[in-house]
Design an enzyme around this catalytic site. Structure first.
Site, PDB file in Angstrom:
ATOM      1  N   ARG A 100     -24.296 -15.470  36.525  1.00 51.32           N
ATOM      2  CA  ARG A 100     -23.876 -14.167  36.036  1.00 51.32           C
ATOM      3  C   ARG A 100     -22.839 -13.517  36.950  1.00 51.32           C
ATOM      4  O   ARG A 100     -21.860 -12.934  36.486  1.00 51.32           O
ATOM      5  CB  ARG A 100     -25.088 -13.249  35.889  1.00 51.32           C
ATOM      6  N   LYS A 135      -6.120   3.155  40.099  1.00 50.57           N
ATOM      7  CA  LYS A 135      -7.272   3.376  39.216  1.00 50.57           C
ATOM      8  C   LYS A 135      -8.068   2.077  39.109  1.00 50.57           C
ATOM      9  O   LYS A 135      -8.066   1.374  38.101  1.00 50.57           O
ATOM     10  CB  LYS A 135      -6.816   3.868  37.848  1.00 50.57           C
ATOM     11  N   LYS A 167       2.760  14.553  44.004  1.00 58.01           N
ATOM     12  CA  LYS A 167       2.309  14.686  42.617  1.00 58.01           C
ATOM     13  C   LYS A 167       2.139  16.162  42.254  1.00 58.01           C
ATOM     14  O   LYS A 167       2.381  17.056  43.074  1.00 58.01           O
ATOM     15  CB  LYS A 167       1.005  13.906  42.421  1.00 58.01           C
ATOM     16  N   GLU A 201       6.689  12.786  41.547  1.00 60.05           N
ATOM     17  CA  GLU A 201       6.295  12.869  40.146  1.00 60.05           C
ATOM     18  C   GLU A 201       6.818  14.162  39.533  1.00 60.05           C
ATOM     19  O   GLU A 201       6.638  15.240  40.106  1.00 60.05           O
ATOM     20  CB  GLU A 201       4.769  12.825  40.033  1.00 60.05           C
ATOM     21  N   ASP A 222       6.380  11.632  34.318  1.00 61.98           N
ATOM     22  CA  ASP A 222       4.989  11.611  33.863  1.00 61.98           C
ATOM     23  C   ASP A 222       4.876  12.120  32.427  1.00 61.98           C
ATOM     24  O   ASP A 222       5.284  13.238  32.115  1.00 61.98           O
ATOM     25  CB  ASP A 222       4.134  12.483  34.801  1.00 61.98           C
TER      26      ASP A 222
END
Length: 285
Positions: A100, A135, A167, A201, A222
């Site tokens: 597994r 991410k 950002k 950004e 963005d």
């Protein structure tokens, strides 16, 4: 090609094995107290870009170094449905103990590589590069980014230490401190290590001149539509590289490449890639 150093790979695999069977495989131990000879084959059940065989092999070896394995395709190759990826022979109890965990790694990483390959194929003919993001699943970033590279993608920064990326939340904090975007960028450039690339950004075309004034190496557009990306490329005029991000799908990614983007970053490569359909079939000797 190994995704990590042997010591790093050992740590990740052992943690997964400990999680899966902290006190052993109760079922197999109860049914088969003595060794049982068997062979097993790992099969692709779909068209797949293979990633994670090195990790699967390491998993079987950590459980039982006496298992013999034959790798039929290398990581990074394409396999058709029904293709054998790996053959294992030895004690069936060891094969079942590792099954597994080995498949979890192989299915997850092959899913990432397969999705990445689909995005890269979708923009074929354009110079744009498909990028991953941060991410990723905690603890598996190096493996997931390795899978992206096997699928033909390019790795974005591995960590917060690898680049300057200004950002929207940074911009909000700068405004609160009475600093413009351009002033903040120049401040970051002065204080951060000189070797680091600066990405800025923006979510509006009006921010582009400020980002350029601040010395951005890359301007990240963005959540802009392709028509706005074209306008942004015209505004930037080669003074910075252009990256696009936000909600880009297989159906739209070619439009962004055609709009002139240098980079297309896609979080879905790692956070939403479906697991590849890969199975293990065991045969008693």
């Amino acid at each position: 090609m190994q995704p990590l150093s042997p010591d790093q790979l050992h740590g990740i695999v052992m943690a997964a094995l400990q999680e899966d069977a902290p006190f052993g495989d109760a079922t197999t131990a109860a049914l088969f107290p003595d060794p049982v000879s068997a062979s097993a084959v790992v099969l692709a059940k779909q068209h797949v870009t293979v990633a994670g065989l090195a990790v699967a092999i390491q998993t079987f070896r950590e459980v039982d170094a006496a298992l013999t394995m034959t790798e039929h395709v290398p990581d990074g190759s394409t396999a058709q449905a029904g293709a054998a990826l790996l053959t294992i022979a030895g004690d069936a109890r060891s094969i079942l103990r590792a099954e597994r965990v080995a498949l979890n790694f192989l299915q997850h990483l092959s899913g990432i590589a397969t999705l990445t390959r689909a995005y890269c194929d979708a923009i074929r003919g354009y110079p744009a590069k498909i990028l991953d993001t941060r991410k990723t699943l905690p603890g598996l970033r190096a493996l997931e980014k390795w899978a992206v590279s096997l699928g033909g993608g390019t790795n974005h920064r591995f960590s917060l230490s690898d680049g300057i990326m200004v950002k929207d939340n940074h911009i909000a904090l700068l405004a609160q401190a009475g600093l413009s975007l351009a002033e903040g960028c120049r401040l970051a450039r002065e204080r951060a290590p000189h070797r680091l690339r600066m990405i800025v950004e923006v979510d509006a075309l009006e921010q582009i001149p400020m980002a350029l004034d601040g010395g951005a190496d890359v301007i990240l557009l963005d959540n802009m539509i392709p028509a706005d990306v074209r306008r942004a490329v015209d505004l930037i005029k080669g003074r910075a590289l252009v990256e696009v991000s936000g909600g880009i799908t297989l159906a739209t990614v070619r439009d962004y490449a055609a709009a002139g983007a240098d980079f297309i970053s896609i979080g879905a490569l790692t956070h939403s890639a479906p697991a590849a359909d890969i199975s293990l079939d065991l045969t008693p000797a």
